[in-house]
Design a protein around this motif. Sequence first.
Motif, PDB file in Angstrom:
ATOM      1  N   ILE A 183       0.817  -1.205   0.000  1.00 54.04           N
ATOM      2  CA  ILE A 183       0.000   0.000   0.000  1.00 54.04           C
ATOM      3  C   ILE A 183       0.858   1.265   0.000  1.00 54.04           C
ATOM      4  CG2 ILE A 183      -1.646   1.343   1.395  1.00 54.04           C
ATOM      5  CD1 ILE A 183      -2.812  -1.372   2.322  1.00 54.04           C
ATOM      6  N   VAL A 184       1.891   1.301   0.822  1.00 57.36           N
ATOM      7  CA  VAL A 184       2.684   2.534   0.964  1.00 57.36           C
ATOM      8  C   VAL A 184       4.105   2.392   0.438  1.00 57.36           C
ATOM      9  CG1 VAL A 184       1.324   3.238   2.957  1.00 57.36           C
ATOM     10  CG2 VAL A 184       3.460   1.984   3.314  1.00 57.36           C
ATOM     11  N   GLY A 185       4.511   1.202   0.023  1.00 58.15           N
ATOM     12  CA  GLY A 185       5.883   0.968  -0.407  1.00 58.15           C
ATOM     13  C   GLY A 185       6.709   0.369   0.720  1.00 58.15           C
ATOM     14  N   PRO A 186       7.741  -0.399   0.380  1.00 57.59           N
ATOM     15  CA  PRO A 186       8.503  -1.118   1.413  1.00 57.59           C
ATOM     16  C   PRO A 186       9.252  -0.221   2.383  1.00 57.59           C
ATOM     17  CG  PRO A 186       9.518  -1.372  -0.755  1.00 57.59           C
ATOM     18  CD  PRO A 186       8.182  -0.747  -0.976  1.00 57.59           C
ATOM     19  N   SER A 187       9.818   0.878   1.915  1.00 54.70           N
ATOM     20  CA  SER A 187      10.629   1.715   2.801  1.00 54.70           C
ATOM     21  C   SER A 187       9.790   2.352   3.902  1.00 54.70           C
ATOM     22  CB  SER A 187      11.346   2.802   1.992  1.00 54.70           C
ATOM     23  OG  SER A 187      12.160   3.585   2.837  1.00 54.70           O
ATOM     24  N   ILE A 188       8.652   2.942   3.519  1.00 56.77           N
ATOM     25  CA  ILE A 188       7.770   3.552   4.524  1.00 56.77           C
ATOM     26  C   ILE A 188       7.223   2.483   5.452  1.00 56.77           C
ATOM     27  CG2 ILE A 188       5.616   4.808   4.867  1.00 56.77           C
ATOM     28  CD1 ILE A 188       7.882   6.515   3.812  1.00 56.77           C
ATOM     29  N   ALA A 189       6.840   1.337   4.900  1.00 56.25           N
ATOM     30  CA  ALA A 189       6.291   0.256   5.728  1.00 56.25           C
ATOM     31  C   ALA A 189       7.314  -0.218   6.747  1.00 56.25           C
ATOM     32  CB  ALA A 189       5.846  -0.906   4.847  1.00 56.25           C
ATOM     33  N   LYS A 190       8.550  -0.356   6.320  1.00 52.37           N
ATOM     34  CA  LYS A 190       9.594  -0.787   7.256  1.00 52.37           C
ATOM     35  C   LYS A 190       9.764   0.205   8.391  1.00 52.37           C
ATOM     36  CE  LYS A 190      12.268  -3.522   3.944  1.00 52.37           C
ATOM     37  NZ  LYS A 190      13.521  -3.594   3.142  1.00 52.37           N
ATOM     38  N   GLU A 191       9.785   1.486   8.064  1.00 52.29           N
ATOM     39  CA  GLU A 191       9.935   2.496   9.113  1.00 52.29           C
ATOM     40  C   GLU A 191       8.786   2.424  10.103  1.00 52.29           C
ATOM     41  OE1 GLU A 191      10.188   7.369   9.624  1.00 52.29           O
ATOM     42  OE2 GLU A 191      10.565   6.460   7.667  1.00 52.29           O
ATOM     43  N   LEU A 192       7.565   2.308   9.604  1.00 48.49           N
ATOM     44  CA  LEU A 192       6.401   2.277  10.488  1.00 48.49           C
ATOM     45  C   LEU A 192       6.405   1.036  11.362  1.00 48.49           C
ATOM     46  CD1 LEU A 192       3.628   3.517   8.012  1.00 48.49           C
ATOM     47  CD2 LEU A 192       4.671   4.803   9.900  1.00 48.49           C
ATOM     48  N   ILE A 193       6.788  -0.106  10.798  1.00 52.07           N
ATOM     49  CA  ILE A 193       6.773  -1.354  11.569  1.00 52.07           C
ATOM     50  C   ILE A 193       7.960  -1.437  12.525  1.00 52.07           C
ATOM     51  CG2 ILE A 193       6.966  -3.872  11.385  1.00 52.07           C
ATOM     52  CD1 ILE A 193       5.315  -3.650   8.784  1.00 52.07           C
ATOM     53  N   THR A 195       9.582   0.955  13.938  1.00 53.36           N
ATOM     54  CA  THR A 195       9.476   1.932  15.027  1.00 53.36           C
ATOM     55  C   THR A 195       8.211   1.776  15.861  1.00 53.36           C
ATOM     56  OG1 THR A 195       8.355   3.554  13.600  1.00 53.36           O
ATOM     57  CG2 THR A 195      10.777   3.649  13.702  1.00 53.36           C
ATOM     58  N   SER A 196       7.260   0.960  15.400  1.00 53.58           N
ATOM     59  CA  SER A 196       5.946   0.851  16.040  1.00 53.58           C
ATOM     60  C   SER A 196       5.248   2.212  16.122  1.00 53.58           C
ATOM     61  CB  SER A 196       6.045   0.252  17.449  1.00 53.58           C
ATOM     62  OG  SER A 196       6.340  -1.121  17.404  1.00 53.58           O
ATOM     63  N   ARG A 197       5.488   3.035  15.126  1.00 48.75           N
ATOM     64  CA  ARG A 197       4.950   4.392  15.158  1.00 48.75           C
ATOM     65  C   ARG A 197       3.430   4.387  15.054  1.00 48.75           C
ATOM     66  NH1 ARG A 197       7.935   7.648  11.069  1.00 48.75           N
ATOM     67  NH2 ARG A 197       9.538   7.329  12.652  1.00 48.75           N
ATOM     68  N   VAL A 198       2.801   5.277  15.806  1.00 51.91           N
ATOM     69  CA  VAL A 198       1.357   5.461  15.761  1.00 51.91           C
ATOM     70  C   VAL A 198       1.057   6.780  15.062  1.00 51.91           C
ATOM     71  CG1 VAL A 198      -0.743   5.753  17.119  1.00 51.91           C
ATOM     72  CG2 VAL A 198       0.998   4.103  17.849  1.00 51.91           C
ATOM     73  N   MET A 199       0.234   6.717  14.030  1.00 47.53           N
ATOM     74  CA  MET A 199      -0.110   7.888  13.225  1.00 47.53           C
ATOM     75  C   MET A 199      -1.510   8.377  13.577  1.00 47.53           C
ATOM     76  SD  MET A 199       0.856   6.097   9.610  1.00 47.53           S
ATOM     77  CE  MET A 199       0.154   4.539  10.206  1.00 47.53           C
ATOM     78  N   ASN A 200      -1.738   9.679  13.419  1.00 47.31           N
ATOM     79  CA  ASN A 200      -3.108  10.160  13.461  1.00 47.31           C
ATOM     80  C   ASN A 200      -3.695  10.059  12.048  1.00 47.31           C
ATOM     81  OD1 ASN A 200      -2.326  12.479  11.976  1.00 47.31           O
ATOM     82  ND2 ASN A 200      -1.880  13.613  13.852  1.00 47.31           N
ATOM     83  N   GLY A 201      -4.954  10.409  11.904  1.00 47.01           N
ATOM     84  CA  GLY A 201      -5.610  10.254  10.613  1.00 47.01           C
ATOM     85  C   GLY A 201      -4.945  11.051   9.507  1.00 47.01           C
ATOM     86  N   LYS A 202      -4.546  12.287   9.815  1.00 46.31           N
ATOM     87  CA  LYS A 202      -3.919  13.145   8.809  1.00 46.31           C
ATOM     88  C   LYS A 202      -2.598  12.550   8.343  1.00 46.31           C
ATOM     89  CE  LYS A 202      -2.206  17.847   8.024  1.00 46.31           C
ATOM     90  NZ  LYS A 202      -1.988  19.201   8.643  1.00 46.31           N
ATOM     91  N   GLU A 203      -1.788  12.080   9.288  1.00 49.56           N
ATOM     92  CA  GLU A 203      -0.500  11.472   8.923  1.00 49.56           C
ATOM     93  C   GLU A 203      -0.707  10.214   8.096  1.00 49.56           C
ATOM     94  OE1 GLU A 203       2.092  12.833  12.864  1.00 49.56           O
ATOM     95  OE2 GLU A 203       0.820  11.050  12.932  1.00 49.56           O
ATOM     96  N   ALA A 204      -1.715   9.421   8.455  1.00 47.10           N
ATOM     97  CA  ALA A 204      -2.002   8.205   7.692  1.00 47.10           C
ATOM     98  C   ALA A 204      -2.419   8.537   6.266  1.00 47.10           C
ATOM     99  CB  ALA A 204      -3.101   7.401   8.396  1.00 47.10           C
ATOM    100  N   LYS A 205      -3.175   9.615   6.100  1.00 54.45           N
ATOM    101  CA  LYS A 205      -3.582  10.038   4.756  1.00 54.45           C
ATOM    102  C   LYS A 205      -2.377  10.497   3.955  1.00 54.45           C
ATOM    103  CE  LYS A 205      -6.281  11.583   1.390  1.00 54.45           C
ATOM    104  NZ  LYS A 205      -5.258  12.211   0.519  1.00 54.45           N
ATOM    105  N   GLU A 206      -1.487  11.255   4.565  1.00 52.38           N
ATOM    106  CA  GLU A 206      -0.306  11.769   3.869  1.00 52.38           C
ATOM    107  C   GLU A 206       0.596  10.638   3.393  1.00 52.38           C
ATOM    108  OE1 GLU A 206       1.370  14.371   6.765  1.00 52.38           O
ATOM    109  OE2 GLU A 206       0.054  16.064   6.252  1.00 52.38           O
ATOM    110  N   LEU A 207       0.645   9.541   4.157  1.00 49.80           N
ATOM    111  CA  LEU A 207       1.491   8.403   3.789  1.00 49.80           C
ATOM    112  C   LEU A 207       0.764   7.421   2.872  1.00 49.80           C
ATOM    113  CD1 LEU A 207       3.228   7.649   7.217  1.00 49.80           C
ATOM    114  CD2 LEU A 207       4.252   8.688   5.184  1.00 49.80           C
ATOM    115  N   GLY A 208      -0.516   7.629   2.639  1.00 46.49           N
ATOM    116  CA  GLY A 208      -1.275   6.740   1.764  1.00 46.49           C
ATOM    117  C   GLY A 208      -1.832   5.512   2.460  1.00 46.49           C
TER     118      GLY A 208
END
Length: 295
Positions: A183-193, A195-208
């Motif tokens: 959905i978002v590409g491997p690089s962004i997915a790796k960073e999110l997973i 780091t266990s980062r939690v996004m708000n709705g706006k951030e989730a939209k910006e990342l796709g």
Amino acid sequence: MNVINKFVNPLKILSNSAWRLNRSYSSASNEEVVFEKLGDNRQGVVVVGLNRAAAKNAFGQNLTRRLSNIISDLQHNKEVKVVILRSLVPGIFCAGADLKERKKQTPDEVVKFVSLLKSTLIGIEQLPMPVIAAVDGPALGGGLEMALACDIRIASNDAKLGLVETRLAIIPGAGGTQRLPRIVGPSIAKELIFTSRVMNGKEAKELGVVNHVVDQNGTKDAAFQKALQIADEIVPNGPVGVRMAKKAIDKGLQIDLAVGYAIEEACYAQVMVTKDRLEGLQAFAEKRKPIYKGE
């Protein structure tokens, strides 16, 4: 042709006209998953609501089995045009796995449960009709994995979304490591997973991660209302065409482009033999709205 047939089973997904959802899936408040068929101008729209308030809709054995049964029945129902997955518990979408329940399980029981959860989410992903996730609150771990299994995701601006499993020294085990990179590409997915980062709705939209973000504006179900708007745009369209478009997209993403074109051609062949296609042409000629029957 064998490769095409592997991915496209001509109209099999539309062949069962019986309404199989007859197991008394009521809207009773004690049900952990509530099933509702909408009426009037929204016939064909089904709402599946998570309703386990005491555990913030966490995936326990009972909730997961009930959700699995509902999804299994939806799989073969051609009368359903859109499924909306939402929470009926204010302030939460799904907190992920029920860690209190899991703490009491043996390692073998954990493995079996994760397998059940994964197969349930794959079932959501493989439903022939569009599935919209309305995320009006936190969707963490398995909760986000469930949303990722849907075709379209809508989040409120104050929603919290994250695959947070590495905080517990584990990994997303219900498809998150596979769906998020697609959905978002491997690089962004790796960073999110990682780091266990939690996004708000706006951030989730910006990342796709989600398609739309909506402001609550005092409304506790803003994402659900947006989901209904999108469903209203889908329902008038030819249901066979919508389902075949979904199949062509989903199957095409799994293989190389050349075979993807062949899958698209095979799916197009299925809509050519429908009464709906003829109705669409006739309605266009008569300058009226078509009336599709899914056949």
